[in-house]
Design an enzyme around this catalytic site. Sequence first.
Site, PDB file in Angstrom:
ATOM      1  N   GLY A 156       7.170  -6.436  -7.277  1.00 23.12           N
ATOM      2  CA  GLY A 156       5.624  -6.256  -6.586  1.00 23.12           C
ATOM      3  C   GLY A 156       5.671  -5.471  -5.450  1.00 23.12           C
ATOM      4  O   GLY A 156       5.422  -4.176  -5.777  1.00 23.12           O
ATOM      5  N   GLU A 195      -3.050  -4.131  -3.574  1.00 23.95           N
ATOM      6  CA  GLU A 195      -2.911  -2.748  -2.916  1.00 23.95           C
ATOM      7  C   GLU A 195      -2.315  -2.887  -1.494  1.00 23.95           C
ATOM      8  O   GLU A 195      -2.583  -2.502  -0.397  1.00 23.95           O
ATOM      9  CB  GLU A 195      -4.326  -2.383  -2.454  1.00 23.95           C
ATOM     10  CG  GLU A 195      -5.264  -1.822  -3.599  1.00 23.95           C
ATOM     11  CD  GLU A 195      -4.980  -0.399  -4.168  1.00 23.95           C
ATOM     12  OE1 GLU A 195      -4.277  -0.324  -5.131  1.00 23.95           O
ATOM     13  OE2 GLU A 195      -5.038   0.374  -3.235  1.00 23.95           O
TER      14      GLU A 195
HETATM   15  C1  LIG Z   1      -5.839  -9.882  -9.610  1.00 25.75           C
HETATM   16  C2  LIG Z   1      -4.815  -8.976  -9.302  1.00 25.75           C
HETATM   17  C3  LIG Z   1      -5.118  -7.633  -9.768  1.00 25.75           C
HETATM   18  C4  LIG Z   1      -4.237  -6.662  -9.439  1.00 25.75           C
HETATM   19  N1  LIG Z   1      -4.253  -5.359  -9.828  1.00 25.75           N
HETATM   20  C5  LIG Z   1      -3.032  -4.353  -9.886  1.00 25.75           C
HETATM   21  C6  LIG Z   1      -3.338  -3.190 -10.607  1.00 25.75           C
HETATM   22  O1  LIG Z   1      -4.271  -2.794 -10.936  1.00 25.75           O
HETATM   23  N2  LIG Z   1      -2.308  -2.373 -10.596  1.00 25.75           N
HETATM   24  C7  LIG Z   1      -1.054  -2.731 -10.104  1.00 25.75           C
HETATM   25  O2  LIG Z   1      -0.092  -2.058  -9.982  1.00 25.75           O
HETATM   26  N3  LIG Z   1      -0.806  -4.044  -9.553  1.00 25.75           N
HETATM   27  C8  LIG Z   1      -1.875  -5.035  -9.379  1.00 25.75           C
HETATM   28  N4  LIG Z   1      -1.739  -6.196  -8.970  1.00 25.75           N
HETATM   29  C9  LIG Z   1      -0.580  -6.459  -8.174  1.00 25.75           C
HETATM   30  C10 LIG Z   1      -0.341  -6.777  -6.794  1.00 25.75           C
HETATM   31  O3  LIG Z   1      -0.390  -5.392  -6.392  1.00 25.75           O
HETATM   32  C11 LIG Z   1       0.996  -7.570  -6.560  1.00 25.75           C
HETATM   33  O4  LIG Z   1       0.599  -8.712  -6.856  1.00 25.75           O
HETATM   34  C12 LIG Z   1       1.181  -7.364  -4.799  1.00 25.75           C
HETATM   35  O5  LIG Z   1       1.538  -5.941  -4.676  1.00 25.75           O
HETATM   36  C13 LIG Z   1       2.201  -8.215  -4.325  1.00 25.75           C
HETATM   37  O6  LIG Z   1       3.542  -8.362  -5.405  1.00 25.75           O
HETATM   38  P1  LIG Z   1       4.035  -9.670  -5.988  1.00 25.75           P
HETATM   39  O7  LIG Z   1       2.871 -10.417  -6.477  1.00 25.75           O
HETATM   40  O8  LIG Z   1       5.038  -9.173  -6.769  1.00 25.75           O
HETATM   41  O9  LIG Z   1       4.300 -10.445  -4.585  1.00 25.75           O
HETATM   42  P2  LIG Z   1       5.969 -10.251  -3.924  1.00 25.75           P
HETATM   43  O10 LIG Z   1       6.206  -8.869  -3.458  1.00 25.75           O
HETATM   44  O11 LIG Z   1       6.826 -11.001  -4.679  1.00 25.75           O
HETATM   45  O12 LIG Z   1       5.443 -11.010  -2.515  1.00 25.75           O
HETATM   46  C14 LIG Z   1       5.546 -12.344  -2.201  1.00 25.75           C
HETATM   47  C15 LIG Z   1       5.268 -12.567  -0.643  1.00 25.75           C
HETATM   48  O13 LIG Z   1       6.310 -12.139   0.066  1.00 25.75           O
HETATM   49  C16 LIG Z   1       5.941 -11.137   0.959  1.00 25.75           C
HETATM   50  N5  LIG Z   1       6.696 -10.010   0.956  1.00 25.75           N
HETATM   51  C17 LIG Z   1       7.103  -9.132   0.139  1.00 25.75           C
HETATM   52  N6  LIG Z   1       8.191  -8.172   0.830  1.00 25.75           N
HETATM   53  C18 LIG Z   1       8.289  -8.410   2.090  1.00 25.75           C
HETATM   54  C19 LIG Z   1       8.667  -7.585   3.074  1.00 25.75           C
HETATM   55  N7  LIG Z   1       9.373  -6.516   3.031  1.00 25.75           N
HETATM   56  N8  LIG Z   1       8.511  -8.272   4.523  1.00 25.75           N
HETATM   57  C20 LIG Z   1       7.560  -9.440   4.510  1.00 25.75           C
HETATM   58  N9  LIG Z   1       7.088  -9.973   3.459  1.00 25.75           N
HETATM   59  C21 LIG Z   1       7.304  -9.590   2.353  1.00 25.75           C
HETATM   60  C22 LIG Z   1       4.588 -10.741   0.359  1.00 25.75           C
HETATM   61  O14 LIG Z   1       3.842 -10.359   1.343  1.00 25.75           O
HETATM   62  C23 LIG Z   1       3.943 -11.994  -0.303  1.00 25.75           C
HETATM   63  O15 LIG Z   1       3.186 -12.800   0.738  1.00 25.75           O
HETATM   64  C24 LIG Z   1      -2.930  -7.046  -9.017  1.00 25.75           C
HETATM   65  C25 LIG Z   1      -2.473  -8.405  -8.663  1.00 25.75           C
HETATM   66  C26 LIG Z   1      -3.472  -9.268  -9.144  1.00 25.75           C
HETATM   67  C27 LIG Z   1      -3.202 -10.739  -8.576  1.00 25.75           C
END
Ligand SMILES: Cc1cc2nc3c(=O)[nH]c(=O)nc-3n(C[C@H](O)[C@H](O)[C@H](O)COP(=O)(O)OP(=O)(O)OC[C@H]3O[C@@H](n4cnc5c(N)ncnc54)[C@H](O)[C@@H]3O)c2cc1C
Lengths: 364, 404
Positions: free
Chosen positions: B140, B381
Site C-alpha cells: 500500500g 495518493e
Molecule cells: C477508494 C480508493 C481508491 C483508490 N484508488 C487507487 C488507484 O486508483 N490506484 C492505486 O494504485 N491505488 C488506489 N488506492 C489505494 C491507496 O492509494 C492505498 O490504500 C493507500 O496508499 C494506503 O495503502 P494501504 O491501504 O495499503 O494502507 P497501509 O499502507 O497498510 O497503511 C495503513 C496505515 O499505516 C500508516 N503507515 C504506513 N506506512 C507508514 C509509515 N512508513 N509511517 C507512518 N505510518 C505509516 C498509513 O498512513 C495508514 O494509516 C485507492 C484506495 C481507495 C480506498
Amino acid sequence: MLDFSISKEQKMIKSEIAKLVKDLVIENAHDIDESGDIDPATIQAIWEMGISIASVPEEFGGFGDQSAPVDSTLILEELAYGDMAVAVAATLPSLFIQPLVMFGTPAQQKKYLPLYCSEKYKACTLAVNEPHFQFDVVSLKTTAVAKSGDYVLNGEKCFVPMARTAEHIMVAAACDGKNQLFIVESSNPGLHISDREKNLGLYGLESVEIKLVDCVVPASDRVGEANGCDFGQILQRTRVGLCAMATGICRASYEFARNYAKERIQFGEPIAHRQSVAFMIAEMAYEVDAIRLMTWQAASKLAAGKDATRESYLAKLYAGEKAMKICDYGVQVLGGHGYVRDYPMERFYRNSRGISILEAMATV
Amino acid sequence: MIDLELNEKTEKVRANMKNLAKTLLRPISRKYDLAEHEYPKELDMFRSLPIMGKPKKKDPAAAAAAKAKKPADAEGGKIGANMSLVLSTEALCWGDAGLLLSLPNAGLGNAALIAVANDDQIARFGSKWIAMAITEPQSGSDSGSISTTAQLDGDHYVLNGEKIFVTCADRCDAVVVWATVDKSAGKAGVKSFIVEKGTPGFKLEKLEHKLGIRASDTGTFLLNNCRVPKENLLGNPEVVKQGTEGFKGVMKTFDNTRPLVASMANGIASAAVEFLKEQLEKAGYKLDYSKSVHNMSSVEKAYYRMEAEYEAMKLLTWRAAWMADNQQSNNLEASMAKAKSGRMATLITQECCDILGPVGFSRKQLAEKWMRDSKIMDIFEGTGQIQHLIVARNVLKLNSSELR
Ligand SMILES: Cc1cc2nc3c(=O)[nH]c(=O)nc-3n(C[C@H](O)[C@H](O)[C@H](O)COP(=O)(O)OP(=O)(O)OC[C@H]3O[C@@H](n4cnc5c(N)ncnc54)[C@H](O)[C@@H]3O)c2cc1C
C-alpha cells in the site's frame, strides 16, 4: 493576478531587514526579554529604514510612497522573527501615523505628521485593548461623549506601548455606538498612566494601563473631526500586521525546533529520526506557511483597495490558534530544554499567546 | 510580486465551474451515492473534454524553447494548466467528489500518460480512459515493494500479479499497471505498463463496496500471464541499478496529482462550510466577521474556524499548483497541501455533521455524504502520514533510512 513569488525589490527589503535583525536583535533578544529594555540604538536603526513613514505624503515629512501592505507584512515578519517586543516598539509610530494618513483632516495631518516623521524615533502610541474579561474590540467599553464642542472620554485601556514617553496617545473609544479615535496629549489632566505592566509575554516592551477620567479632548482632535474614521478599516490593517508578526514568531520557533531535533541525540540517534518528533516539525513547517499565506491574502486585498474584513478576521483567528500550537510543539520538541529561559523557545511560547488576545500592536 | 488575488477572468471561470457543478452534479449526487457502481451516464458530455490536460506531441525543440522563455528568476508568474485544473477540480468537487472521479477520460492513468508517454503511445492511447494500478494486497503505502512482475519475452512483457483499489476499474479502457522487471533491483526495477481491457490474462476480479465516493468504481485486477506489447512500457525500459532515480521519476507524477487530490478535499470542505453557513443563518446567526472570537457561541466559533481552515487549505494547494505552472519544484509544497487538506477536509465534514445534529445525521441532506466522501482524501495518493513523512524528510534533510 495570482503570484506566489517575491519580487526582486521585496527580496531586497526583506534581506536588508533580516540583516539588521540578525545583527541587532537576535543576539540580544534574550537580554532584552530579561532586562525589559531595548537598546534605543536598535530602535533608532530600525526606524531609519523608514518603515513607518513610507506612505506619509512628502509635504509632511514622509516618502510619499503608495501604501504597500504586502511589503509591510514581509518587514513585520522579519522583525518579529527576531523579537516581537522589538517589532512592536520599533514600528509603534505606524499605529498613530496610519489612521491620520487614512482619515485625518488636512489640519490634523499638518499638525501631527511632521512631529513624528522625523529622523529621530519619537514614541507616539495607540490605545485599543481594555483590561477586562470579554474584551471585544468591536464594542469598546471606553466611551467618548460630545459635550459643548469637546469630547469627554471615560474608560480604561491596557497594553498601551510606551505611553509613558509618548507625547500623544491615540485612544479608541465608542462614540454614538461607533468606534472612533481621539488624540490625547500626555499632559491632559484626565489621563492617568499606571506603572509599567507585567504580562505573560513581551517582557521587552514597555507598556502601561491608562485610565481616562472625564478626559476632555477638543473636537479638533477626533481623527477625521466631524466625519470621524472608519475603525473597521484600521482594524483590518492592524490584524494583518499582527498576523505578519505571528508568522515571524512561528518561523523562529519552527526553525529552532527543526535544527535542534537534528542535533539532539537520544537512544543513539537524533530525535528527528522519530516520527512523533518529525511529524510535529512537518506540521509546524506547513502551518507557518499557512499563516503567512493567509496574511498575504488579506494584504493583497488591501493592496488592491478592496475590503479585507473577512480575510483579515479569518487570518487573525487562524494565526492566533496556530501560533500557540506551533510554539507549543516547539517547547515539546526541546523537552525540558524548551522550558528553561536559556533557550528562546519558552519566550516564543509566551509571546505567541498574544496573537489571539491582542489587537492593534502593529499595522500594515 | 506577491499577490494572492485571482484576476476577474479567473474568478469568472471559477464561478462558471461552480455553476456547472450546481446544475449537473449536485442534482445527481445522491442518486449515484445510492446506485453504487452504476455508470453516471449524465457525465458522458464530459468525454471529449481534456480534463487531465491535452496530450502534447513531445517536441524537444519546443520544450526547450518554452524552458528558455521562462528563466528561473523571472518576475511575475502565470496561471497554467495546474492552477486551472486545481480550480475546476475544487469547484466540481463542491458538486460531488465521487462524480468528479468518474469523469470519463480523466483517470490518474491519463495524467501519467500525459506526463511520460512518447508520441506513439499518445497516438495509441491519448483518447482512452486510463486508470492507475499501483496498490497490491501486500503493498500500500510502500509502493516501492510491489511484487507484480513483468518479464520480457520476445516482443512482449508478461505480467503476473494482483492489483487492488483501482479507481475507474470498471469504466476505464486501459490501466497503467506498475510492475517490477527486476525484483533484485528494488525500486529501480519498478516500471509502468499500459494494459488494455480485453487483453487475455487481464481480469477485473471484483468491485469494492465503500464508505464514500460510491459513484466511483474501485476494483481489483488479476494479471495472469498477461502479455502486453513491449511498446506499452512507459518511460525508460533500462533498469538503472544505482540509486532510485527511475522510481523517483514515476513518483514525480504525484507532485502534480497531490495538489489535485488536495483540491478535491477543498471542494468537499467548501461544500460543508457553505451548507453549515446557510443553516446557521437560517437559524438566526449573524456571521459577518465582526464579533470577537472570545465573545461568541461555540457554534459560531467552530464555524469561523472551519472557514479559516478552508482558506489555509486552499492557499497551500494553490501555491503548490502555481509553482508547478511556473517551473518550480513543488515536491515539498504538494505534500504540504495534501497533508493539510486531506486531514482538515475530514475534520471539517465531521464537525459540520456534529453541529448540524439530526440534520447532519440524516440522509435527507448531503452533509453525511460529504463526511463519508472526504475521508478518502486523507488516504489515497499517499496517506496523511506518508505526506508528513515526505514533508519531514524534506525539511529535516533526512533520507528514508534515517526517517522511516
Ligand atoms: C477508494 C480508493 C481508491 C483508490 N484508488 C487507487 C488507484 O486508483 N490506484 C492505486 O494504485 N491505488 C488506489 N488506492 C489505494 C491507496 O492509494 C492505498 O490504500 C493507500 O496508499 C494506503 O495503502 P494501504 O491501504 O495499503 O494502507 P497501509 O499502507 O497498510 O497503511 C495503513 C496505515 O499505516 C500508516 N503507515 C504506513 N506506512 C507508514 C509509515 N512508513 N509511517 C507512518 N505510518 C505509516 C498509513 O498512513 C495508514 O494509516 C485507492 C484506495 C481507495 C480506498
